[in-house]
Design a protein around this motif. Structure first.
Motif, PDB file in Angstrom:
ATOM      1  N   GLU A 133       5.222   5.998   7.789  1.00  0.00           N
ATOM      2  CA  GLU A 133       4.834   4.767   8.474  1.00  0.00           C
ATOM      3  C   GLU A 133       4.275   3.799   7.436  1.00  0.00           C
ATOM      4  O   GLU A 133       3.973   4.197   6.308  1.00  0.00           O
ATOM      5  N   GLU A 134       4.149   2.574   7.819  1.00  0.00           N
ATOM      6  CA  GLU A 134       3.596   1.592   6.875  1.00  0.00           C
ATOM      7  C   GLU A 134       2.098   1.801   6.741  1.00  0.00           C
ATOM      8  O   GLU A 134       1.372   1.899   7.734  1.00  0.00           O
ATOM      9  N   VAL A 135       1.651   1.925   5.509  1.00  0.00           N
ATOM     10  CA  VAL A 135       0.229   2.114   5.222  1.00  0.00           C
ATOM     11  C   VAL A 135      -0.409   0.730   5.137  1.00  0.00           C
ATOM     12  O   VAL A 135       0.010  -0.111   4.340  1.00  0.00           O
ATOM     13  N   THR A 136      -1.430   0.519   5.982  1.00  0.00           N
ATOM     14  CA  THR A 136      -2.004  -0.829   6.087  1.00  0.00           C
ATOM     15  C   THR A 136      -3.450  -0.925   5.607  1.00  0.00           C
ATOM     16  O   THR A 136      -3.953  -2.027   5.429  1.00  0.00           O
ATOM     17  N   SER A 137      -4.119   0.221   5.418  1.00  0.00           N
ATOM     18  CA  SER A 137      -5.518   0.160   4.976  1.00  0.00           C
ATOM     19  C   SER A 137      -5.806   1.386   4.106  1.00  0.00           C
ATOM     20  O   SER A 137      -5.026   2.325   4.046  1.00  0.00           O
ATOM     21  N   TRP A 138      -6.944   1.351   3.462  1.00  0.00           N
ATOM     22  CA  TRP A 138      -7.324   2.488   2.615  1.00  0.00           C
ATOM     23  C   TRP A 138      -7.562   3.741   3.454  1.00  0.00           C
ATOM     24  O   TRP A 138      -7.232   4.844   3.036  1.00  0.00           O
ATOM     25  N   ASN A 159      -6.094   4.468   6.279  1.00  0.00           N
ATOM     26  CA  ASN A 159      -4.757   4.904   6.669  1.00  0.00           C
ATOM     27  C   ASN A 159      -4.052   5.595   5.503  1.00  0.00           C
ATOM     28  O   ASN A 159      -3.336   6.581   5.693  1.00  0.00           O
ATOM     29  N   LEU A 160      -4.276   5.096   4.282  1.00  0.00           N
ATOM     30  CA  LEU A 160      -3.697   5.701   3.083  1.00  0.00           C
ATOM     31  C   LEU A 160      -4.161   7.145   2.923  1.00  0.00           C
ATOM     32  O   LEU A 160      -3.356   8.059   2.725  1.00  0.00           O
ATOM     33  N   MET A 179       0.832  -1.208   0.000  1.00  0.00           N
ATOM     34  CA  MET A 179       0.000   0.000   0.000  1.00  0.00           C
ATOM     35  C   MET A 179       0.870   1.264   0.000  1.00  0.00           C
ATOM     36  O   MET A 179       0.402   2.298  -0.432  1.00  0.00           O
ATOM     37  N   ASN A 180       2.081   1.142   0.500  1.00  0.00           N
ATOM     38  CA  ASN A 180       2.945   2.321   0.514  1.00  0.00           C
ATOM     39  C   ASN A 180       3.244   2.804  -0.903  1.00  0.00           C
ATOM     40  O   ASN A 180       3.319   4.014  -1.143  1.00  0.00           O
TER      41      ASN A 180
END
Length: 128
Positions: free
Chosen positions: A70-75, A77-78, A1-2
């Motif tokens: 940071e690590e993007v883990t969901s839409w 969060n994106l 996702m990143n």
């Protein structure tokens, strides 16, 4: 996702930075020309230098921020990460703009004070 976040963030940041920089360059030329009324070449050179510095600073900052993501883990969060990063870029652009306005106003005020003082001195000497 990143990778998706980067692909969205970088073009938006580039477009915002370039568009705002061009508007500052075009509309600010009047103020820079007023600072150098006797030398339009210098005014144009200063305006181009300001634009180049603006681009380097903002595009460099936008690129460097990629390392601290940071690590993007969901839409959700994106969207949050991109909004936060773009908001930060916009705040920096506005702060730099107002800082430049203050410096230009300060330089203009100093110049007007000096020219007013010298005109007053010349008038006083001519009447003597």
């Amino acid at each position: 996702m990143n990778m998706i976040a980067y692909i969205i963030y970088l073009p938006f940041t580039y477009l915002i930075t370039v568009r705002v920089g061009w508007l500052f360059f075009r509309n600010g030329a009047t103020y820079i020309t007023d600072m150098f009324p006797d030398d339009p070449g210098t005014a144009q050179a200063v305006n181009k230098l300001l634009l180049t510095g603006y681009y380097l600073l903002n595009l460099g900052y936008a690129t460097i921020t990629l390392t601290g993501w940071e690590e993007v883990t969901s839409w959700q969060n994106l969207v949050e990460v991109i909004a936060h990063k773009l908001g930060t870029i916009l705040m920096i652009l506005s702060l730099l703009h107002y800082q430049n306005l203050l410096v230009i106003a300060w330089i203009s005020a100093r110049r007007n004070k000096k020219s007013g003082f010298s005109n007053h001195t010349q008038t006083k000497n001519q009447t003597s």
